[in-house]
Scaffold this active site. Sequence first.
Site, PDB file in Angstrom:
ATOM      1  N   LYS A 151      54.799  54.694  88.504  1.00  0.00           N
ATOM      2  CA  LYS A 151      53.592  55.374  88.019  1.00  0.00           C
ATOM      3  C   LYS A 151      53.335  54.930  86.589  1.00  0.00           C
ATOM      4  O   LYS A 151      54.206  55.063  85.725  1.00  0.00           O
ATOM      5  CB  LYS A 151      53.788  56.887  88.059  1.00  0.00           C
ATOM      6  CG  LYS A 151      52.524  57.687  87.741  1.00  0.00           C
ATOM      7  CD  LYS A 151      51.467  57.534  88.826  1.00  0.00           C
ATOM      8  CE  LYS A 151      51.241  58.817  89.590  1.00  0.00           C
ATOM      9  NZ  LYS A 151      50.466  58.617  90.822  1.00  0.00           N
ATOM     10  N   THR A 166      55.133  57.882  93.563  1.00  0.00           N
ATOM     11  CA  THR A 166      54.806  57.770  92.138  1.00  0.00           C
ATOM     12  C   THR A 166      54.345  59.118  91.595  1.00  0.00           C
ATOM     13  O   THR A 166      54.536  59.406  90.418  1.00  0.00           O
ATOM     14  CB  THR A 166      53.730  56.692  91.907  1.00  0.00           C
ATOM     15  OG1 THR A 166      52.499  57.074  92.513  1.00  0.00           O
ATOM     16  CG2 THR A 166      54.187  55.343  92.456  1.00  0.00           C
ATOM     17  N   ASN A 173      45.869  34.790  65.066  1.00  0.00           N
ATOM     18  CA  ASN A 173      45.365  34.429  63.738  1.00  0.00           C
ATOM     19  C   ASN A 173      43.900  34.842  63.683  1.00  0.00           C
ATOM     20  O   ASN A 173      43.032  34.150  64.220  1.00  0.00           O
ATOM     21  CB  ASN A 173      45.544  32.920  63.520  1.00  0.00           C
ATOM     22  CG  ASN A 173      45.371  32.535  62.071  1.00  0.00           C
ATOM     23  OD1 ASN A 173      44.755  33.264  61.305  1.00  0.00           O
ATOM     24  ND2 ASN A 173      45.909  31.382  61.700  1.00  0.00           N
ATOM     25  N   HIS A 191      40.779  34.784  62.379  1.00  0.00           N
ATOM     26  CA  HIS A 191      40.147  33.879  61.422  1.00  0.00           C
ATOM     27  C   HIS A 191      39.064  34.583  60.592  1.00  0.00           C
ATOM     28  O   HIS A 191      38.198  35.257  61.135  1.00  0.00           O
ATOM     29  CB  HIS A 191      39.536  32.684  62.146  1.00  0.00           C
ATOM     30  CG  HIS A 191      40.510  31.925  62.987  1.00  0.00           C
ATOM     31  ND1 HIS A 191      41.704  31.435  62.498  1.00  0.00           N
ATOM     32  CD2 HIS A 191      40.490  31.561  64.310  1.00  0.00           C
ATOM     33  CE1 HIS A 191      42.357  30.806  63.466  1.00  0.00           C
ATOM     34  NE2 HIS A 191      41.650  30.885  64.582  1.00  0.00           N
TER      35      HIS A 191
END
Lengths: 299, 299, 299, 299
Positions: free
Chosen positions: B12, B57, B246, B248
């Site tokens: 779950k 679940t 990164n 930018h």
Amino acid sequence: MSIVLGPFQYGKAETRLVRIRRDTPRHGITDLNVSIALQGDFAAAYLEGDQRTVLPTDTQKNTAYVWAKKMDPDPIEAYGLSLARHFVDDVEPVSGARIEIQRYDWTRVPVDGSDHDHTFVRSGQEVRTAAVTVEPSAFHVVQGFTDLIVLKSTGSHFKDFLVDGYTTLQPTDDRIMATSLTARWRLTDPAADVDWNAMYAGVKTVMLETYATLDSYALQQTLWHMARAAMEAYPAIAEMRLEAPNKHHFLVDFSRFDESNENEVFHADDRPYGLIHASAVRDDAAPAGAAWSAYTGLV
Amino acid sequence: MSIVLGPFQYGKAETRLVRIRRDTPRHGITDLNVSIALQGDFAAAYLEGDQRTVLPTDTQKNTAYVWAKKMDPDPIEAYGLSLARHFVDDVEPVSGARIEIQRYDWTRVPVDGSDHDHTFVRSGQEVRTAAVTVEPSAFHVVQGFTDLIVLKSTGSHFKDFLVDGYTTLQPTDDRIMATSLTARWRLTDPAADVDWNAMYAGVKTVMLETYATLDSYALQQTLWHMARAAMEAYPAIAEMRLEAPNKHHFLVDFSRFDESNENEVFHADDRPYGLIHASAVRDDAAPAGAAWSAYTGLV
Amino acid sequence: MSIVLGPFQYGKAETRLVRIRRDTPRHGITDLNVSIALQGDFAAAYLEGDQRTVLPTDTQKNTAYVWAKKMDPDPIEAYGLSLARHFVDDVEPVSGARIEIQRYDWTRVPVDGSDHDHTFVRSGQEVRTAAVTVEPSAFHVVQGFTDLIVLKSTGSHFKDFLVDGYTTLQPTDDRIMATSLTARWRLTDPAADVDWNAMYAGVKTVMLETYATLDSYALQQTLWHMARAAMEAYPAIAEMRLEAPNKHHFLVDFSRFDESNENEVFHADDRPYGLIHASAVRDDAAPAGAAWSAYTGLV
Amino acid sequence: MSIVLGPFQYGKAETRLVRIRRDTPRHGITDLNVSIALQGDFAAAYLEGDQRTVLPTDTQKNTAYVWAKKMDPDPIEAYGLSLARHFVDDVEPVSGARIEIQRYDWTRVPVDGSDHDHTFVRSGQEVRTAAVTVEPSAFHVVQGFTDLIVLKSTGSHFKDFLVDGYTTLQPTDDRIMATSLTARWRLTDPAADVDWNAMYAGVKTVMLETYATLDSYALQQTLWHMARAAMEAYPAIAEMRLEAPNKHHFLVDFSRFDESNENEVFHADDRPYGLIHASAVRDDAAPAGAAWSAYTGLV
């Protein structure tokens, strides 16, 4: 009977602009998402595709960048006003402008107990917003924030409500009350010397204190008192609007297990959610004009 | 040649669990997103639809809630370990369990200079994470965070790189370096007395200080030194993995306008972004087993 | 001068409701996201926390579910009208109601060349929307859609625009024009026999055909002609509003490589984007009242 | 005992590339999100900030664009292989490359019964994916999709499951089964003449037909049979992995109202959800190497 052109505007939305102040080794940062909408004599662009009066949105973006060099974009309200007035005053076909700004806050990273000169971490949860509207006859600043997520683990009731044939909710005198608050407050023709950053911090403080200390009988009541308290503290505010999803926290039913649950374990649900709109206004407030006419879904 | 059942697991995901501690008027809050994956003798469920060894679940979700009452779910690592061991020890067909947790931090709302007893505001930017894996022969705790957004406005170079026929990038000795950092660090068979909250705070502090003070010649170099510094400070950490986009920030070209732009006005771009993976490991580290096998996309 | 309660409303947002029609082995599915806002005599809830006139949002949710059994929720416009009228007619303090609905479409899975009876796959890109507003003096249906993503790879110009000192954009006679269209069209006091599903399909067809065939000199012009064409085809529509981000596709500069790029390879940028608002209205249209007053950010 | 550099890679993620084919007035479009990761001799960049062997991610982006001109990027698998081989073969320090691609499909807009030459609408729900891995000793293509949302309104049971002290779920012989399917299938050292587009369409067809026609006793069972059926139809597939959230649709309880609900009205819940992992593999499959090592969270 004929079909005619209705209201229109156009502009450049969500220019992500970061301004570094580096006059000294101790840098400053202002991190913005700027949206620009222009009103004016652009009917020919819609009706005939004639662009002669249309300032390209690409140019508007360039202007936002240059303006962040010409002046410090902090506070965002003054930057927005200056940028809006440029379009209205300097670009002939433009008769009105609206600038919507989101501001993301950063704090300095602490190093050995001192704040670092040029290293920052994104902070806070709420996003500060401003919407500046310049019209021929007035100008408006709507200051505000979105996404301020708050929660009270007690001090909230909900009971004695209307019951009909589809009601299954049980009344309670002790529940979690949580929301992700959007608040906006309007100043029309504000004085030149408003301290926008101080007002922002002050309004937020008053609202949070009211949220914390008011014994709540409904999110509606809480919102109204938050707005009223902020407006009492800041007489320049003409009007305040709040939008608050009731982020439901459901007590998990432990009755079938060998455990108790005395308001301790909750399921934080996503959807649906209550959604409450509230507003407060001074009875002598100047007209709002287009102050509340959103351009983007951002602010 | 035949087609056979390969690796499998089920569970779950994303149970949104809020635990309030209310033994005194000064409440506490722990706000979690819990995902559970079980390994074991479930092949018949896949091959024939036979559920006799399958713990639903839904039951797993119930268990996560009850466990948050049986014990304080703070620190999340100890809660995750206890929950994982319950499934492995108490549910016969289960041979392994993985618990992935996201934790959202809250701080108290200040009222008249004091922190309020039961009113909280969501704080910080990063999300703390834990992934606990219990295997038959070992257990692993991967502590970490996602979404720690940091930026340096100077102290970052990028130059002397490889050039080929498709290279247009110019070298620089002064750029903005920003990322949204994901970090995870592994402890295998950790001692029972690890102070998880202290370790979390300490690792984050060391990493931020290294990020701030290291003169950077590449995000790769910065990440490696952040990981090494954290592992030097915390010998119990066997291995650390970092993932960093990164983000930018492009200097806006003002050459066609009557303005200069001395690393002051930037466009923060969304996509594409550099994406750097780095890791550090002790050369005598215990095997990682399934410690790094993610179940959800969350941690 | 005093601070008074301004406009307010409250309700339950984003109830995710799925209705299966299973009178025969060939099932049908209607998949909705329903939001309900009520107006009326609720001032005491805001001012004093008095809930006696407040129908809980939980009850509103229950009612939406039951209504989807009492009647087929397809078409969504008729379902929304019936639900809104129930609140106004049957719940005494309620004077006005607004129902906002998102509808997600499904198509049958083909099996051996035939559509399956009870297996469906989510289809299409756009989300169909409806916003029904019942006021004391009128009622409005705003039909529409969001997220219809369209692109023309030629047949779009942009040139002869206004140039100022911040303009760097070059004119073009051949560009990609792409958008994610939001369209909404209003009918006030519509007749009982409107075929909502046919109108929806027809309006979409007319708009797409106009988008495809009009030689475009601006997104503004394209939007206006799409709106006008749809309203000419459907006289019951009083007014149409369009919102369209200009999803910029930038030609990648190959001049430094040994390759040409004749409008073939583009970078699809995220932000910023042009954002164009357009509207068309009949000159004898009935007043819009609160038809355009959005409750959620959904529609 | 010392801390050493562990596994690393870097690259450019999420380059949004649109390729128009315009050799004739009937244009074609291929719309991609391309991520590139390189492995190789880059340790000095991590350890010392030395970039001499580092091909900038900006260059990688440029290369992806140019490659989309050098060759038709449709099918994406061949484009990804060619691009990966370029980096491995032509850039000296690079020893391995992984290209992850998302592809968004478009269909032509119908105008007067014919498909338009250069106007397209984004179609379908699923996103087609490819992950190409070139290693020194082998290369792998993982074809697949994400976000294929499917639902069966009957033909799904869940019963006879394991019960413990935390089980409250009731067994059922008739429920909605819905998921948003992610599927990936691996080919190692595939032949040069694989028809990737035909394989993609064929696998999807087989999987949907199995989903529709199999009487389901668990999502686990359904996934396994979908994978096996696809691999039986396509012998070149060495292995298939599926990930499927069980998107719960809860029958709304009408017992307190004067209405019945015979599997007709459901609440579609967001979280938590069951999350099922399944896989099928040929018992003589070539080793997977790094085929499954995701670089981005995209594929």
